[in-house]
Write a protein that holds these residues in place. Structure first.
Motif, PDB file in Angstrom:
ATOM      1  N   ASP A 335     -15.281  -2.446  -5.738  1.00 50.39           N
ATOM      2  CA  ASP A 335     -15.552  -1.226  -4.978  1.00 50.39           C
ATOM      3  C   ASP A 335     -15.018   0.014  -5.691  1.00 50.39           C
ATOM      4  N   GLU A 356      -8.990   7.616  -0.040  1.00 49.71           N
ATOM      5  CA  GLU A 356      -9.707   7.939   1.195  1.00 49.71           C
ATOM      6  C   GLU A 356     -11.221   7.881   1.012  1.00 49.71           C
ATOM      7  N   THR A 359     -14.712   3.012   0.066  1.00 53.23           N
ATOM      8  CA  THR A 359     -14.956   2.128   1.204  1.00 53.23           C
ATOM      9  C   THR A 359     -15.407   0.764   0.725  1.00 53.23           C
ATOM     10  N   SER A 360     -15.330  -0.205   1.631  1.00 60.21           N
ATOM     11  CA  SER A 360     -15.747  -1.564   1.317  1.00 60.21           C
ATOM     12  C   SER A 360     -17.256  -1.634   1.135  1.00 60.21           C
ATOM     13  N   ALA A 364     -18.867  -0.224   5.423  1.00 63.94           N
ATOM     14  CA  ALA A 364     -18.679   1.158   4.977  1.00 63.94           C
ATOM     15  C   ALA A 364     -17.614   1.891   5.783  1.00 63.94           C
ATOM     16  N   GLU A 365     -17.227   1.351   6.953  1.00 62.93           N
ATOM     17  CA  GLU A 365     -16.207   2.008   7.769  1.00 62.93           C
ATOM     18  C   GLU A 365     -14.793   1.584   7.372  1.00 62.93           C
ATOM     19  N   ARG A 366     -14.689   0.574   6.534  1.00 63.86           N
ATOM     20  CA  ARG A 366     -13.372   0.087   6.127  1.00 63.86           C
ATOM     21  C   ARG A 366     -12.988   0.717   4.795  1.00 63.86           C
ATOM     22  N   LYS A 367     -11.879   1.472   4.797  1.00 70.64           N
ATOM     23  CA  LYS A 367     -11.406   2.139   3.582  1.00 70.64           C
ATOM     24  C   LYS A 367     -10.322   1.295   2.921  1.00 70.64           C
ATOM     25  N   ASN A 431     -24.252   2.925   0.889  1.00 74.75           N
ATOM     26  CA  ASN A 431     -22.990   3.500   1.353  1.00 74.75           C
ATOM     27  C   ASN A 431     -22.496   4.484   0.306  1.00 74.75           C
TER      28      ASN A 431
END
Length: 654
Positions: A335, A356, A359-360, A364-367, A431
């Motif tokens: 990533d 920040e 993302t994964s 996409a919501e997991r940083k 993403n």
């Protein structure tokens, strides 16, 4: 005996003791060292000698000696070592260990281990062996060197079925005589050669661990089937029983057996021990293992108890990434690389801000957590995939990350994708890490950013070919590469900025091995000269573009990295030798002043070579200690002389 001693110690011992007038005339020699001899090493009845004459005289009454020498004659400790002269191994033949082992068996073990021919083999009364490899050049003892010596010594002892508890460069070994010397040669080995051997063994062990991990540890019960554990299950001797019982209890615990079942098995095992443990002790060990915090036995203890090579990793099937709170670091590597590539191969900013934005690839919501981000960057830097440059301090600091090896980066990202591919949703939308294809009917190529200039490489494929190809347009040299280094490459026909940037990256990584900060290389004339010299030696071996004998990038960069490390090591050794010679001529006041300057420098954040400065400070402390001892001895001698004169005057009066 004397011939062997001279082969070991060289100029560290003198033929005969110096008279006081000679000492005053010639001064103190920092090369001399004390050899300890002992009648019985278990009782520490030691005597220190510093001349070949004394060593020869005491060899008739003493049994043991130290192959390595010390700067103090009253304390045989690791902290008082001065010179390391030999790598020495103790191979016991007691309590049934190595029973019937003869010299040919010992030599066969050495050959199988891939070790060089030893310099000396001494047979002990118990039919064991003391094996010595004399070093080509004696090594000045230091805390770091002593620790690595012990690691290599332990590894050799394990390979040769030796005593892994008789470890340390300060240890005593049996004095060689005509009667007990069974092998003697003029062979010598460099310490670097032993280090390389150790590294190869470690790499092989890592491969064995990987194989064992895949082949056996899927079910923990396979741990009990390993030959090393099976050997311990055959029973052990007195002195090993407690450790073996606790280790086996942990093995049963890891294999999934309950406490009662493990206790039954270990009571049966105890009947094979000579002598047996008390049943209450077995029960206690099992209870301690099952109630304690350890979930599996120590691989080191299994090696020590069995005398066999053993390593393992508790391995479980990985959960799908979307089900895990913490992802594997290899997946985050993919990533991070995708993010940097999407920005043109280079990003800059504060590390927290960069983290920040990553993302994964699965969610996409997991940083990426900030701590994980720092670990990933460190790993990619070690693998020579990324270069990191930090400017500024504190909150205003800015970090620049740049992909320096595109081939490795693609391979790493590809391997990360393989880990995830079985768990990635079929409808995987774009993403923040996805590179959008803006080219009609084709694939967008990554941008390579050098300074503020973004360059689109004209490659025929996505795999990175040699950057100096006639088909690719040379790119400008990055501004952070010193002009002298870039010119040295440019004059040899290497004109592509990407190639020069990667070459400078290898130089930086080589200096990093010695703790030298990247920023210090370009601004330190000596370091820059070392870099240019390394470049010249590399071109001599791997060829140049002008001569037309260039052997390829891989060969060039590997050789450049290795030869730079060698030159830096030689430079530091020369600096230290010159420093030791200089401080011997300084007055006590100047010596103290120099020590304070070094201490002030080490307190500073920006130290060019912290390890070298710390070593210099340690040498000053040793010199000061030596002067204090000489002052004490001189005062004592003067007092003794005055006392004798007073007694003589009283005698004359009477």
């Amino acid at each position: 005996m004397i011939n062997v001693a001279k082969q070991i110690y060289g100029s560290q011992l003198t033929e005969y003791s110096k008279k006081q007038t000679q000492k005053q005339k010639n001064g103190y020699s920092s090369r001399l060292g004390w050899v300890f001899v002992s009648k019985d090493f278990t009782k520490e009845t030691t005597k220190a000698v510093r001349t070949y004459g004394s060593l020869f005289n005491v060899s008739k009454d003493y049994t043991y000696f130290t192959p390595n020498t010390f700067y103090r004659n009253d304390l045989r400790r690791l902290s008082t070592l001065r010179w390391i002269n030999a790598m020495s191994i103790d191979i016991d033949a007691k309590n049934g260990e190595n029973e019937g082992m003869a010299l040919p068996d010992m030599q066969e073990l050495i050959t199988q281990a891939g070790l060089p021919m030893p310099s000396l083999i001494v047979q002990t009364p118990s039919k064991g062996f003391h094996v010595h490899w004399f070093l080509e050049q004696s090594k000045r003892a230091s805390e770091k060197l002593n620790a690595h010596y012990s690691r290599i010594q332990t590894c050799i002892a394990e390979m040769l079925k030796g005593d892994v508890n008789a470890i340390g460069p300060e240890r005593l070994f049996r004095l060689p005589t005509d009667e007990n010397t069974v092998f003697h040669s003029q062979e010598r080995v460099s310490f670097d050669e032993l280090c390389e051997w150790f590294q190869l063994v470690q790499e092989q062990d890592q491969q064995d661990v990987h194989t064992y991990k895949k082949g056996f540890c899927k079910g923990y019960e396979s741990l009990l089937k390993h030959p090393a554990v099976q050997k311990i299950l055959e029973g052990v001797n007195k002195g090993q029983r407690d450790t073996a019982c606790y280790t086996l209890a942990l093995a049963y615990k890891a294999a999934g057996y309950d406490e009662k079942t493990a206790e039954v098995y270990l009571h049966n095992w105890n009947q094979k021990n000579k002598p047996q443990m008390r049943q209450m002790e077995v029960k206690r060990k099992v209870k301690s293992a099952y109630k304690g915090r350890f979930h599996a036995p120590s691989a080191k203890k299994i090696r020590e108890l069995s005398g066999m090579l053993f390593s393992y990793v508790i391995w479980e099937e990985a959960k799908p990434r979307e089900e895990r709170t913490y992802s594997h670091i290899e997946e985050w590597e993919g990533d991070v690389l995708a993010f940097i590539r999407a920005q043109g191969g280079q990003v800059s900013g504060s590390q927290r801000n960069l983290a920040e934005q990553i993302t994964s690839n699965v969610d996409a919501e997991r940083k990426i957590p900030y701590a994980t981000f720092k670990k990933v960057i460190a790993r990619l830097e070690e693998q020579e995939i990324l270069s990191k440059k930090v400017s500024g301090k504190g909150r205003g600091a800015s970090t620049e990350l740049c992909i320096i090896d595109e081939v490795k980066a693609r391979r790493t990202q590809s391997e990360a994708a393989k880990i995830e591919k079985d768990h990635v949703p079929k409808n995987n939308g774009l993403n923040s890490n996805t590179i959008k294809d803006t080219v009609v009917g084709g694939t967008a190529l990554p941008l390579f950013r050098i300074g503020d200039l973004a360059v689109i490489p004209t490659y025929s494929t996505l795999n990175l070919p040699s950057t100096f190809s006639a088909l690719s347009k040379p790119t400008p040299v990055p501004s952070n590469v010193p002009a002298a280094f870039a010119s040295a490459l440019f004059n040899r026909g290497f004109q592509d900025g990407r190639f020069i940037f990667r070459a400078w990256g290898k130089i930086q990584l080589a200096f990093k091995e010695f703790g030298v900060a990247y920023r210090a290389i370009a601004v330190t004339a000596d370091y820059l000269r070392v870099a240019v010299d390394a470049l010249g030696l590399t071109v001599m071996t791997t060829g140049s573009m002008i001569a037309g004998d260039f052997q390829g990038e891989d060969s060039f960069f590997k050789y450049l990295f290795g030869v730079t490390k060698g030159l830096v090591k030689k430079y530091r050794a020369t600096q230290l030798t010159q420093f030791v010679e200089q401080i011997e001529s300084l007055s006590n006041l100047m010596l103290s002043h120099l020590a304070m300057e070094l201490e002030d420098e080490l307190r500073s954040v920006k130290v060019v070579d912290r390890e070298l400065q710390e070593t210099k400070l340690a040498e000053i402390e040793r010199e000061q200690s030596a002067r204090q001892r000489r002052k004490h001895y001189n005062n004592y001698a003067a007092f003794d002389l005055n006392s004798s004169l007073n007694q003589f005057k009283l005698f004359m009066k009477s």
